[in-house]
Structures are given as structure tokens and as C-alpha cells.
Design a protein around this motif. Structure first.
Motif, PDB file in Angstrom:
ATOM      1  N   ILE A  89     -40.966  16.805 -52.335  1.00 39.67           N
ATOM      2  CA  ILE A  89     -39.988  17.891 -52.180  1.00 39.67           C
ATOM      3  C   ILE A  89     -38.701  17.392 -52.818  1.00 39.67           C
ATOM      4  N   VAL A  90     -38.247  18.115 -53.827  1.00 44.16           N
ATOM      5  CA  VAL A  90     -37.097  17.652 -54.596  1.00 44.16           C
ATOM      6  C   VAL A  90     -35.958  18.662 -54.501  1.00 44.16           C
ATOM      7  N   ASP A  91     -34.756  18.153 -54.811  1.00 42.43           N
ATOM      8  CA  ASP A  91     -33.565  18.996 -54.776  1.00 42.43           C
ATOM      9  C   ASP A  91     -33.074  19.216 -56.202  1.00 42.43           C
ATOM     10  N   PRO A  92     -33.225  20.425 -56.736  1.00 42.79           N
ATOM     11  CA  PRO A  92     -32.810  20.663 -58.118  1.00 42.79           C
ATOM     12  C   PRO A  92     -31.312  20.460 -58.339  1.00 42.79           C
TER      13      PRO A  92
ATOM     14  N   ARG B  95     -50.120  24.344 -51.630  1.00 45.85           N
ATOM     15  CA  ARG B  95     -49.074  25.339 -51.867  1.00 45.85           C
ATOM     16  C   ARG B  95     -49.018  25.704 -53.349  1.00 45.85           C
ATOM     17  N   ALA B  96     -48.928  26.998 -53.601  1.00 42.63           N
ATOM     18  CA  ALA B  96     -48.861  27.498 -54.971  1.00 42.63           C
ATOM     19  C   ALA B  96     -47.455  27.964 -55.334  1.00 42.63           C
ATOM     20  N   TYR B  97     -46.684  28.367 -54.313  1.00 40.02           N
ATOM     21  CA  TYR B  97     -45.311  28.825 -54.569  1.00 40.02           C
ATOM     22  C   TYR B  97     -44.371  27.691 -54.178  1.00 40.02           C
ATOM     23  N   PRO B  98     -43.570  27.189 -55.110  1.00 38.27           N
ATOM     24  CA  PRO B  98     -42.911  25.901 -54.879  1.00 38.27           C
ATOM     25  C   PRO B  98     -41.713  25.889 -53.917  1.00 38.27           C
ATOM     26  N   ILE B  99     -41.033  27.014 -53.752  1.00 36.49           N
ATOM     27  CA  ILE B  99     -39.870  26.978 -52.849  1.00 36.49           C
ATOM     28  C   ILE B  99     -40.366  26.792 -51.412  1.00 36.49           C
ATOM     29  N   VAL B 100     -39.770  25.830 -50.710  1.00 44.64           N
ATOM     30  CA  VAL B 100     -40.155  25.613 -49.313  1.00 44.64           C
ATOM     31  C   VAL B 100     -38.913  25.519 -48.422  1.00 44.64           C
ATOM     32  N   TYR B 101     -39.090  25.997 -47.219  1.00 39.78           N
ATOM     33  CA  TYR B 101     -38.150  25.728 -46.134  1.00 39.78           C
ATOM     34  C   TYR B 101     -38.774  24.648 -45.257  1.00 39.78           C
ATOM     35  N   GLU B 102     -37.981  24.133 -44.331  1.00 39.17           N
ATOM     36  CA  GLU B 102     -38.572  23.255 -43.319  1.00 39.17           C
ATOM     37  C   GLU B 102     -39.678  24.043 -42.618  1.00 39.17           C
ATOM     38  N   GLY B 103     -40.827  23.441 -42.531  1.00 40.24           N
ATOM     39  CA  GLY B 103     -41.938  24.094 -41.846  1.00 40.24           C
ATOM     40  C   GLY B 103     -42.909  24.794 -42.778  1.00 40.24           C
ATOM     41  N   SER B 104     -42.493  25.080 -43.997  1.00 38.18           N
ATOM     42  CA  SER B 104     -43.420  25.777 -44.905  1.00 38.18           C
ATOM     43  C   SER B 104     -44.692  24.951 -45.067  1.00 38.18           C
ATOM     44  N   LEU B 105     -45.818  25.642 -45.024  1.00 39.27           N
ATOM     45  CA  LEU B 105     -47.098  24.947 -45.180  1.00 39.27           C
ATOM     46  C   LEU B 105     -47.265  24.552 -46.654  1.00 39.27           C
ATOM     47  N   VAL B 106     -47.517  23.273 -46.896  1.00 39.30           N
ATOM     48  CA  VAL B 106     -47.724  22.837 -48.289  1.00 39.30           C
ATOM     49  C   VAL B 106     -49.184  22.452 -48.538  1.00 39.30           C
TER      50      VAL B 106
ATOM     51  N   CYS C   2     -38.439  19.362 -45.001  1.00 36.22           N
ATOM     52  CA  CYS C   2     -37.082  19.765 -45.401  1.00 36.22           C
ATOM     53  C   CYS C   2     -37.199  20.852 -46.474  1.00 36.22           C
ATOM     54  N   PRO C   3     -36.098  21.582 -46.707  1.00 33.90           N
ATOM     55  CA  PRO C   3     -36.161  22.604 -47.755  1.00 33.90           C
ATOM     56  C   PRO C   3     -36.024  21.999 -49.142  1.00 33.90           C
ATOM     57  N   GLY C   4     -36.547  22.679 -50.123  1.00 30.08           N
ATOM     58  CA  GLY C   4     -36.436  22.208 -51.498  1.00 30.08           C
ATOM     59  C   GLY C   4     -37.515  22.799 -52.378  1.00 30.08           C
ATOM     60  N   LEU C   5     -37.813  22.077 -53.432  1.00 32.28           N
ATOM     61  CA  LEU C   5     -38.828  22.516 -54.394  1.00 32.28           C
ATOM     62  C   LEU C   5     -40.029  21.581 -54.258  1.00 32.28           C
ATOM     63  N   PHE C   6     -41.173  22.166 -53.898  1.00 35.58           N
ATOM     64  CA  PHE C   6     -42.375  21.334 -53.711  1.00 35.58           C
ATOM     65  C   PHE C   6     -43.084  21.157 -55.055  1.00 35.58           C
ATOM     66  N   VAL C   7     -43.256  19.903 -55.412  1.00 30.79           N
ATOM     67  CA  VAL C   7     -43.936  19.584 -56.678  1.00 30.79           C
ATOM     68  C   VAL C   7     -45.222  18.831 -56.334  1.00 30.79           C
ATOM     69  N   PRO C   8     -46.384  19.476 -56.509  1.00 34.88           N
ATOM     70  CA  PRO C   8     -47.623  18.794 -56.130  1.00 34.88           C
ATOM     71  C   PRO C   8     -47.899  17.590 -57.029  1.00 34.88           C
ATOM     72  N   ALA C   9     -48.513  16.577 -56.419  1.00 36.25           N
ATOM     73  CA  ALA C   9     -48.856  15.373 -57.179  1.00 36.25           C
ATOM     74  C   ALA C   9     -50.320  15.372 -57.571  1.00 36.25           C
ATOM     75  N   ILE C  10     -51.120  16.200 -56.893  1.00 38.54           N
ATOM     76  CA  ILE C  10     -52.548  16.247 -57.208  1.00 38.54           C
ATOM     77  C   ILE C  10     -53.010  17.697 -57.291  1.00 38.54           C
TER      78      ILE C  10
ATOM     79  N   ASN D  60     -31.665  26.745 -51.269  1.00 37.95           N
ATOM     80  CA  ASN D  60     -30.543  27.035 -52.167  1.00 37.95           C
ATOM     81  C   ASN D  60     -29.382  27.787 -51.509  1.00 37.95           C
ATOM     82  N   ARG D  61     -29.647  28.491 -50.432  1.00 34.55           N
ATOM     83  CA  ARG D  61     -28.574  29.246 -49.766  1.00 34.55           C
ATOM     84  C   ARG D  61     -27.819  28.342 -48.808  1.00 34.55           C
ATOM     85  N   ALA D  62     -26.679  28.821 -48.350  1.00 38.46           N
ATOM     86  CA  ALA D  62     -25.978  28.123 -47.265  1.00 38.46           C
ATOM     87  C   ALA D  62     -26.875  28.147 -46.034  1.00 38.46           C
ATOM     88  N   PRO D  63     -26.775  27.149 -45.160  1.00 43.03           N
ATOM     89  CA  PRO D  63     -27.694  27.099 -44.004  1.00 43.03           C
ATOM     90  C   PRO D  63     -27.609  28.353 -43.141  1.00 43.03           C
ATOM     91  N   LEU D  64     -28.759  28.681 -42.575  1.00 42.96           N
ATOM     92  CA  LEU D  64     -28.811  29.757 -41.580  1.00 42.96           C
ATOM     93  C   LEU D  64     -28.213  29.200 -40.288  1.00 42.96           C
TER      94      LEU D  64
END
Lengths: 312, 318
Positions: A269-272, A293-304, A246-254, B13-17
Motif C-alpha cells: 500500500i503506497v502513498d502517491p 483486489r482489482a481496484y487499487p484505491i483502499v481505505y483501512e479495512g478494504s479487502l485486498v 491503512c488507506p492508499g494505493l494497493f499495488v499487487p506483488a503477485i 486522498n481526502r481529508a480524514p473523515l
């Protein structure tokens, strides 16, 4: 002392030239047909290779008497991108590593690719050093197409890296620098390590030792081979991909490069906005977390992350 | 007309695509075609032609003129369109380099997979494409040789040129190649200049799409005949490169018939104003593409001329 040479130059529209430079180190007797090329900066946001080029140049300057064959260092292929934090070729927005072998009769990125191939053609070995992109952090590894494994794995094992990943051939990768050079008979290794837009000193020194060892083993340097680590081989296990559900902010645990057990938590994956934890990323297998993953913003499917686990 | 959601993709953060399609007619009545618009954020012309086609087909459906099934998806990458990006805004990947997609893969692989699933089962597929360089061009059909291509249906667009060529490795992950492999007679119509709308090209492409649907018995209306398409293979295209970099001034427009010796463009030094180069046509032909940015790079392709010499092109009548 190396000699800095310009191997490709093309005028830019307003009072500037796009250029590719190399620093050539030769034995005291002069240039040899036997030649190795060290390459970095095909992607403008990948800087780990630049540091390795510096370290290697520094070593060669201090040990000029040990050089047995021609050593070329190309730290900055996509110089426009490197100086502007741009992965692709600026203006054209084209990934240079998807345009090889290039052509003199095509647009600028293809001409750059052609210039690179022309300069390095005839090298016995090439080492193409990449960071990961800005999104992922990788342990030092070499990636090899299955069709090239027999030739390249023995070379990769000399590079003091942590992992050799032999993957299935993908047609689109026929457009890479490595494929073009391997096709021309230059044994070309692709190193991936670290993360985009940053450099890690430890990885740089690790790979320097590997390059010196490879050069010693392959007759480019008159030194004893170094005591390097034997990389994990991908054929003894499996790679598990961890994609965000799911989309959100990925926060690594390790931390990156840890051994983890199946079922352990890699991160959340958290929702700010709502303050909710949306999902936990769970290790589907046990093994080494070689990508994180080093860049925390993720969409569904982003490789973590990726885990390599040995077959049991 | 049914306005349908092809897929919905959430953002941090954006509205859904939300990717929407417009569906006309029913499959049971006749052949089917799917038309795909802007996959990149700079394919404004493609968006314009697709949305205009939706409005045209809505009227034709009210008149009872739709005899097959038509799906038009005007925009795939609206996230990029809405912020002036070319590719997927986060990781800069190109959706049209992700086919056939992978439902368990990375974000744009998943988007491609969802789109590709929605495009299955159509008899014909038309991709409205922009250019992949800084050029502009006469509208043409791009048909790659996958062994599944269908040149007869490509002719029914009635466009002046069909560029018929082998595929390159990177095209194996593009929509046209994969759509063909999965059984749809797919082709691309390439036109315009990225980031802008060209009314003349748009009108020509709109007419070609309508003509195609009429010829393929998907739409029942009166249309003018188009061109008997010239099938141009790569050796039929002459490339004219700029030997100098600087300010580029084109003296001709795409579609112009040029003669050997004609001056097509000039390059001047961007700082001193010195005249550096005249670009001269080395051959008779039709100017199909030209560089479309005022600053030109050394060795950039300034013009492409399609040659009509029998040795260099294959022209067949319908």
C-alpha cells in the motif's frame, strides 16, 4: 432454437417497460415439468454470467437434439443496471439481491424480485452466476450456506469450478435470490467468478463445461458427463482475509490465483503524494490466493485478498 | 457542552473523515440518551434536526436544565453528505447495514464498529432515519420487535404513530436491532423526504425529542403534551399502488385525514398527457406516506393510509 419470452414487465414512467426476458429451450416433444434456470445480471455491474449465458445458448442452438428437459436462460435480471454500469436497481439504489423474495405490494425492486421468483418457481435447479464486484477478482467458486451443504455441495462439485466455499448462515443472506429459491425447493447454486464490469473468456468457457456436465448428470442433456475438475472444498482448510491496514494505493506483488507461502508479500500500500510505501500486505498463511483486489484505491479495512490454506 | 471526536478515519486522498459528537450533562446525574443523525448522505433532514438539537441543548445546559447525559452525533457519513452520494462513496455500502460492525472487517464494518462502541451504555437510543424508498412521510416512530424493544419509552416521544412490526432479515444488521440487543432501549424516528429539509416535520421531530428527554428525566424544561401514540402494526396500513406509470400529481399531504372515496392523486401519461388514473382512498384513515417523485413507476406505492379501525390497529392510552 430457443423461444424468447417476457416473464415480467412493468411500465416505466416515460414510454418504456422494465422487462425480464428468458430464452427457453425445450426437447423436441415440448416443454417438460423438469426445468433448470440459468440466471445472471442480478447485479448490474457483473457481466461474467452474460457471457456464460451466450455460450450456453450457442451450444444449445447447435445441439438441440440433446435437450431432454426445459432449460431457461435469464441473462439480464437487472436490465436497467446492466445497461448503465449500475450494481443496484437504478433510481432506488437498492441491491436487488437483498430484497428477495420480494413482494407485489412493495416498491419496484421488491416487485422485480417477486417477478423473478414467480418466473423460476418450480425449477428443479437454478444457477445464479455472479462476478465479483468491481473491487475484487475471484476464481470460479460456489458459495453455499452451511444449512444447504448436504444438498448443494454434490451439485457444485459438478460445475467445473475451482473452489466450494461453505459458509455459516448469516441472517441478512436470507434476503438473497439463492436463499429464496432454496426455500422454495429449487436447488440453487451461487457462482462467483472474475471481476465486476469485465468478462474473462477462460472463466466463461470453464463454467460452460461445468453447466453442461451438471445438466448431463442431472438429466437435462442427453450427453456423456464431461471430465471436470474437482473443486477445493473449504471444510478441509481455512480462509484468511487480508484487509488493508491503512488507506492508499494497493499495488499487487503477485498475480491472482497463485499458490503462496506464509510470510510472502501479496502487495504494497503506497502513498502517491509522499512517495512512501505505507505497508506491505503479508500472507498470514500459505495457500491459494483465490481473491485479489482489482481496484487499487483502499481505505483501512478494504479487502485486498483472501487465501485458502489447507489444514496441516 | 463537550465537542468530542467519536472517531477519525483516514482516506487515501481526502481529508480524514471526522465523526463528532456533542456531549451534554453527566451520567451520574440521571438517565442517558444517544441520538444518531445522518448515516446516509441524503439524510439532510436528519442532519438538520440533530444539529438544531445541539444548539438547543447548548442553551439548556447553560440554563442548568440538563439532568442526565445526552450525546448527539449529527452526521456519520459526512463523506457522502459532502458529495451528494447516498452511501459510502467508494464501495456504495450502507453504514446502517453493517451493525454491530467488525473492527477487523471491511471499511464500513469498521466504521460501524467504532460508532457502535461509542453508543454503548446509554439507557436510550434514538436513530433519526430517512426513508429507504422514494417516499415522504409523516414523522413516526419505527420500533421493531426484537424481544428487547421498549414501547413505553417510544410513547414518550408523543408522536402520532408508532409503527410496531417484526424485523426483516436485513434489519438484523441495522443499528436499531443491534442496539436493542446490546441493552439500549433503541428506536428510530423516520421522517421527511431524503435530500431535503421539511420545516414542519423537523419542528415536530425536534419537539418530540425534547418531550422524550423531559419525560425520561434527562432534561428539565416545560413541554406541551404530545399525541397519545397510535400503535400501528403492518395490517393497519393500507397500501395504494399506482396501476399505471407516468407523471404523478399528489392532491393531498401527509397527515391528512382522508375518507373513503377521496381522490388522493392523479397519474397522466408522460408523453401524451392523457389522464391515466385517479387514485382513490378505499378506506377512512390518515395518510401517513406518499410517493415523492414526480415520475412514478407502475405498481409503485403511491400512498399509505393508516387505518384507525379497531380491527386493524391497536390503540392504547398511556
Amino acid at each position: 432454437m430457443g423461444v424468447i419470452e417476457e416473464v415480467f414487465s412493468i411500465d416505466l414512467p416515460v414510454g418504456e417497460q422494465f422487462r425480464i426476458q428468458r430464452c427457453r429451450y425445450t426437447p423436441t416433444g415440448g416443454e417438460t415439468l423438469k426445468r433448470i434456470s440459468i440466471v445472471s445480471g442480478i447485479h448490474g455491474d457483473e457481466l461474467e454470467g452474460q457471457y456464460v449465458c451466450f455460450l450456453l445458448g450457442e451450444w444449445l442452438r447447435a445441439h438441440a437434439d440433446k435437450i431432454k428437459a426445459t432449460i431457461d436462460i435469464y441473462p439480464a435480471i437487472n436490465s436497467l443496471g446492466l445497461d448503465s454500469i449500475t450494481r443496484s436497481v437504478p433510481f432506488y439504489d437498492v441491491d436487488l439481491n437483498r430484497i428477495f423474495p420480494g413482494s407485489k405490494n412493495d416498491f419496484l425492486p421488491a416487485q422485480i424480485a417477486d417477478g423473478v421468483v414467480s418466473a423460476m418457481r418450480g425449477s428443479e435447479i437454478a444457477i445464479d452466476i455472479h462476478s465479483s464486484n468491481v473491487f475484487l477478482r475471484e476464481i470460479p467458486q460456489v458459495r453455499i450456506a452451511k444449512s444447504q451443504a448436504k444438498t448443494l455441495v454434490p451439485l457444485a462439485n459438478k460445475l467445473n469450478i475451482d473452489f466450494v466455499w461453505v459458509h455459516d448462515a448469516v441472517t441478512v443472506l436470507e434476503s438473497t435470490f439463492a436463499h429464496a429459491m432454496n426455500t422454495l425447493g429449487t436447488k440453487t447454486l451461487v457462482v462467483e467468478m472474475g471481476v465486476g464490469m469485465r468478462l474473462g473468456k477462460a472463466y466463461g468457457h470453464q463454467l460452460l463445461e461445468g453447466i453442461l456436465n451438471l445438466m448431463a448428470c442431472e438429466g437435462f442433456l442427453d450427453i456423456e458427463p464431461l471430465d471436470v475438475r474437482m473443486p477445493i472444498q473449504s471444510h478441509v482448510g481455512e480462509v484468511a482475509y487480508l484487509n488493508a491496514s491503512c488507506p492508499g494505493l494497493f499495488v499487487p506483488a503477485i498475480e491472482h490465483c497463485q499458490m503462496i507461502e506464509k510470510g510472502s508479500i501479496v502487495g504494497a500500500i503506497v502513498d502517491p503524494l509522499s512517495g512512501q510505501t505505507l505497508d506491505e500486505v503479508i500472507a498470514p498463511i500459505g495457500g491459494i490466493l483465490f481473491t485479489l483486489r482489482a481496484y487499487p484505491i483502499v481505505y483501512e479495512g478494504s479487502l485486498v485478498g483472501r487465501i485458502f490454506g489447507e489444514n496441516v | 457542552m463537550k465537542r468530542i471526536e467519536i472517531f477519525n478515519f483516514k482516506s487515501p486522498n481526502r481529508a480524514p473523515l471526522k465523526v463528532e459528537g456533542f456531549l451534554f450533562g453527566e451520567e451520574s446525574n440521571g438517565p442517558s440518551v444517544a441520538i444518531v443523525g445522518a448515516m446516509s448522505g441524503d439524510h439532510i433532514n436528519q442532519l438538520y434536526v440533530a444539529s438544531r438539537l445541539v444548539e438547543y441543548l447548548r442553551q439548556k445546559e447553560e440554563e442548568g436544565k440538563i439532568s442526565g447525559k445526552i450525546l448527539v452525533i449529527p452526521a456519520i457519513n459526512s463523506y457522502a453528505l459532502n458529495m451528494g452520494e447516498t452511501f459510502w462513496p467508494l464501495d456504495k455500502t450502507d453504514i446502517n447495514m453493517m451493525f454491530p460492525g467488525y473492527a477487523q472487517g471491511e471499511t464500513t464494518q469498521r466504521i460501524a464498529a467504532k460508532l457502535f462502541e461509542a453508543l454503548q451504555g446509554f439507557n436510550y437510543g434514538i436513530i433519526l432515519e430517512g426513508r429507504r424508498d422514494q417516499g415522504m412521510c409523516l414523522p413516526y416512530v419505527k420500533l421493531i420487535k426484537s424481544d428487547y424493544e421498549d414501547i413505553d419509552s417510544a410513547r414518550d416521544l408523543g408522536m402520532r404513530f408508532i409503527h410496531f412490526r417484526p424485523y426483516s432479515p436485513i434489519e438484523t444488521v441495522m443499528l436499531q436491532y443491534n442496539w436493542q440487543l446490546w441493552g439500549t432501549k433503541a428506536l428510530s424516528v423516520v421522517f421527511g423526504k431524503n435530500g431535503s429539509i421539511d420545516p414542519v416535520s423537523s419542528e415536530e421531530v425536534h419537539g418530540a425529542l425534547v418531550r422524550f428527554m423531559v419525560k425520561r428525566q434527562i432534561l428539565d424544561t416545560a413541554v406541551f403534551e404530545g399525541f397519545v401514540s397510535n400503535i400501528i402494526e403492518p395490517e393497519g396500513i393500507t397500501l395504494l399502488k399506482a396501476s399505471r406509470a407516468g407523471i404523478f400529481d399528489s392532491l393531498v399531504s401527509c397527515g391528512t385525514t382522508v375518507s373513503k372515496g377521496d381522490t388522493l392523486g392523479r397519474i397522466t401519461d408522460a408523453l401524451s398527457g392523457e389522464k391515466l388514473e385517479k387514485i382513490i382512498a378505499p378506506i377512512d384513515g390518515v395518510l401517513t406516506c406518499q410517493y415523492a417523485h414526480p415520475l412514478i413507476f407502475q405498481n409503485s406505492i403511491a400512498f399509505r393510509i393508516a387505518s384507525v379501525e379497531l380491527k386493524k390497529s391497536i390503540t392504547k392510552s398511556k
